[in-house]
Each structure stands twice: as structure tokens, then as C-alpha cells.
Design a protein around this motif. Structure first.
Motif: not given
Length: 422
Positions: A142-159
Motif C-alpha cells: 500500500a506504500i505510495e511514492e512520496g510517503d514519509l516512511v520511518v527508518t531505523d529505530e531512532a525516535g521510536i518507542r514500543v510498549d
């Protein structure tokens, strides 16, 4: 060791085994760690905290360790904004994109933490900028060209969901695991209480089921639960609907008479006759309207406006007009149901249980029932750690569950069951 980062773990990290698991991940992957701070909760409601420095021989090895730690809920102590990269083309994600877990997740953007919507495992996270930024999951196709996709683990918090010592309450028994010793009347009563609690709170219950439920003689009881408003959505395959309708038309399932357990002449053709009649009518709802279908689970779904998804497979006869034969379309329909579910009953179907389980958040309560323990263990192995597994005959489980939910248990029987628990 030249590369290091500091992570922290919070919550019931001792009771849940998270801390021990984190130590094991670091050592098994060739790294070292140094516990810099460790505060232990001193009563059963209190949470614990651990901050530790993680070391590795190289940045790439450290990144692999941090990735695994992140999956269990260890987060970096020096939060920065999430890394964003535009998708280069439709259905193409940037290299190094963040692949989600099924746990509640947040991303940091412009110094603020944003909840990720519709969290499920094995997706990308897309961020929409604007006055009210939002983040949500997208499957890769479903990804579309230009979508801002999160990369790497930085800036992500999992609970991840935790397992404190106190397991009281209507959902306290749902702490994962599978055992053939567990399907007692007491446990079924707890499932019934959980269903009633879900409905009282305005939640939605999704049933995922296979044709074995009809063949085991539990169709009438599941139909009653639909009719009485305890089932909000149904996810199944072509086979389930066919055998449910076949039983209403011919009294057979898989060609076997459900009353005498005998195989009548031409009984093996009943399922294909059923399919042809529903096709002639134009679909299941049309067959109900014209009186062809007058009982069963599918009948109750139609007459009580309970939405259903019938996902097709390469094995299907027919199939019925309602069956979704495009696999991507079927996945999207299943995903929409899963995101609306607060509780899920998975009943005697391996493939559909795994498919729906992949779309569920780890906060969704799941009960998986099958006579084959491999079905339940495979569901848990694929990441649905919030599921409780019951290895038992579905033909016994569903009637007992319906009795408990609908309050049809005789007082003496209920007292006997309570005495047995003591």
C-alpha cells in the motif's frame, strides 16, 4: 568494544521476564552490557526500572542488538526525532525502513511523541505532516511514492503488554500459554465473562472460524451467540459458509448427516449443490431474502447485520459469490475487521487464525481453541503472545460457552463447578 548506546526498560520487567530476555539478547548476539541503574518495585502494583549501557564491536553489530532489544520494549534513553525518508516509488520502501511489532508504538516528531494508529506487525510506519501530524501503519503493497516512511529505530518507542503479579479481573486469565489441561468449565466461564465485559464496555467481538465448527455440531450455538448480539464480526473461509448453509439445506456437513452421523446417498455432493443454489440466488443475502437459507450462522449474520469476511483459497469449490478471491483484497478486509476488534475468538482454523493474528495489536484479547495444539502454538510463535490457547474439542467448547454467556447454566451446575474449582 567500540560502539555503545544506553537503553532503558520500564514496567513489570521482572515478572514479565523482559529484563532477563534483554540480558540474553545482548549476550547471545556477542555484545556486553553494564547495568547503570536498577530500581525494583517493592509491591505487586509497583513497576521496576533498568537503565543499561550496551556495547558491541561495531556500529552495525550494535544496531542489530538494539533492533532486537527494541522488539521487546527496550527504548533508547537519548530520544531524537524519528528518521523519515520518502518512498522512492509505489510499493517500494526506503532501505532500512522500520518494520513494526504488534505492540503499541509511538514515533517522535518535532520533539513530540505521536501514537501510531492501527498498529500491527510487519508493516511500515508512514508519517503525515501538517497542523496535526499523524503516524499510521501501512502494509508494503500500500506504500505510495512520496510517503514519509520511518527508518531505523531512532525516535521510536514500543510498549509491550506486561504481566504484573495481580491477574485478577475478567481478563486476568489471558496471560498467554497453551495447555490441554486448561479447557475446564471454569476457564470457559472466564471466557464468557470476558465476552460480557467486552460488550458492556461497548467493545467488538470478532469470531474467526473454520468448517470444523459446523462438522463438530456447534453451528447452532454459534448462531445463537450471533443472534443474541455477542458476535459483532465474522471472519472465515468459503468452506465454513458452504457447510453452514449445507447443514440448513440438507441436514449434512461434509456429506454426513448431523443427526444420524451416517452418509446418505449423494451426500458427498451436497456441498456443491449448496454452492450452485447460492450462486443461482446471487449471493448469501439474496438466498436469505428469497427463503432459501432460513437458519444457521450465515443466516443470523445476514438477518442481524453482522458483517462477515469470507476469504478464498486455491482449494475452494465454487466459490460462493460472497467469497473474496483476490488475496490482497481479502487481506485488507480482514485487516479492517481486526483493527475494530477488542476481543477475538479463533475457533478451529489454523490459516485464518494466523492471518487475523498477524493484523492484531498485542493489546487485543485473543482466545484460540483447537483440538490440535499445533494450531495454538503456531499462533503464539508468530507473535500473538497475548493469546490464550485451549486445546479441546470445539464441539464441546462452543455449546458450553453459549450456555455461560446466555445465562443458561442451571444454578446447581454452576455451584458444582465453583466447588470443583475450590
Amino acid at each position: 568494544m567500540t560502539a555503545s548506546r544506553t537503553v532503558e526498560l520500564e514496567g513489570h520487567i521482572i515478572d514479565s521476564g523482559m529484563m532477563q530476555q534483554a540480558f540474553g539478547i545482548v549476550m547471545d548476539m556477542g555484545g556486553n552490557f553494564d547495568v547503570e541503574e536498577f530500581d525494583v518495585g517493592t509491591h505487586k502494583e509497583a513497576e521496576s526500572y533498568c537503565r543499561m549501557a550496551v556495547f558491541a564491536d561495531s556500529d552495525s553489530e550494535l544496531q542489530e542488538i538494539l533492533h532486537e532489544l527494541h522488539q521487546i520494549g527496550a527504548n533508547l534513553t537519548d530520544p531524537v526525532d524519528a528518521h523519515l525518508e520518502a518512498a522512492p516509488a509505489d510499493r517500494v520502501v526506503p532501505t532500512g525502513f522500520y518494520s513494526t511489532t504488534n505492540h503499541p508504538t509511538q514515533v517522535r516528531y518535532q520533539g513530540e511523541w505521536i501514537d501510531v494508529e492501527n498498529i500491527e506487525m510487519d508493516c511500515a510506519i508512514v508519517l503525515e505532516d501538517g497542523d496535526d501530524p499523524r503516524a499510521y501503519t501501512k502494509v508494503l503493497n500500500a506504500i505510495e511514492e512520496g510517503d514519509l516512511v520511518v527508518t531505523d529505530e531512532a525516535g521510536i518507542r514500543v510498549d509491550p503488554p506486561e504481566r504484573p503479579r495481580d491477574s485478577s479481573g475478567p481478563f486476568g486469565f489471558m496471560q498467554g500459554g497453551v495447555s490441554s489441561e486448561r479447557p475446564s468449565e471454569s476457564l470457559i466461564r472466564q471466557v464468557a465473562d470476558a465476552m460480557k465485559q467486552t460488550k458492556e464496555a461497548g467493545g467488538n467481538i470478532l469470531v474467526v472460524t473454520g468448517p470444523a465448527l459446523i462438522h463438530a455440531g456447534a453451528g447452532d450455538d454459534l448462531a445463537r451467540l450471533v443472534r443474541e448480539g455477542y458476535i459483532d464480526m465474522l471472519s472465515a473461509g468459503n468452506g465454513f459458509a458452504v457447510h453452514d448453509i449445507e447443514r440448513g439445506l440438507y441436514g449434512t456437513s461434509l456429506g454426513m448427516d448431523m443427526e444420524t452421523l451416517e452418509h446418505p446417498r449423494k451426500g458427498h455432493k451436497h456441498h456443491i449443490y449448496t454452492i450452485s443454489e447460492v450462486i443461482r440466488a446471487g449471493g448469501i443475502a439474496e438466498a436469505v431474502d428469497e427463503g432459501l437459507i432460513g437458519e444457521g450462522v450465515m443466516y443470523e449474520c445476514v438477518t442481524n447485520d453482522v458483517p462477515y469476511v469470507l476469504a478464498g483459497s486455491i482449494r475452494d469449490d465454487g466459490p460462493l459469490p460472497d467469497t473474496i478471491t483476490d488475496s490482497v483484497e481479502a487481506q485488507n478486509a480482514i485487516r479492517e475487521q481486526a483493527h475494530q476488534a477488542d476481543m477475538v475468538l479463533m475457533l478451529s482454523t489454523l490459516l485464518h487464525s494466523v492471518a487475523v493474528g498477524n493484523c492484531l495489536s498485542s493489546t487485543t484479547r485473543v482466545v484460540c481453541v483447537d483440538i490440535n495444539p499445533a494450531t495454538v502454538t503456531q499462533l503464539l510463535d508468530r507473535g500473538s503472545s497475548q493469546a490464550i490457547g485451549m486445546v479441546t474439542d470445539i464441539g464441546t467448547f462452543i455449546p458450553t460457552l453459549a450456555e455461560q454467556v446466555l445465562g443458561e447454566v442451571e444454578p446447581e451446575a454452576a455451584n458444582d463447578a465453583a466447588a470443583d474449582d475450590d
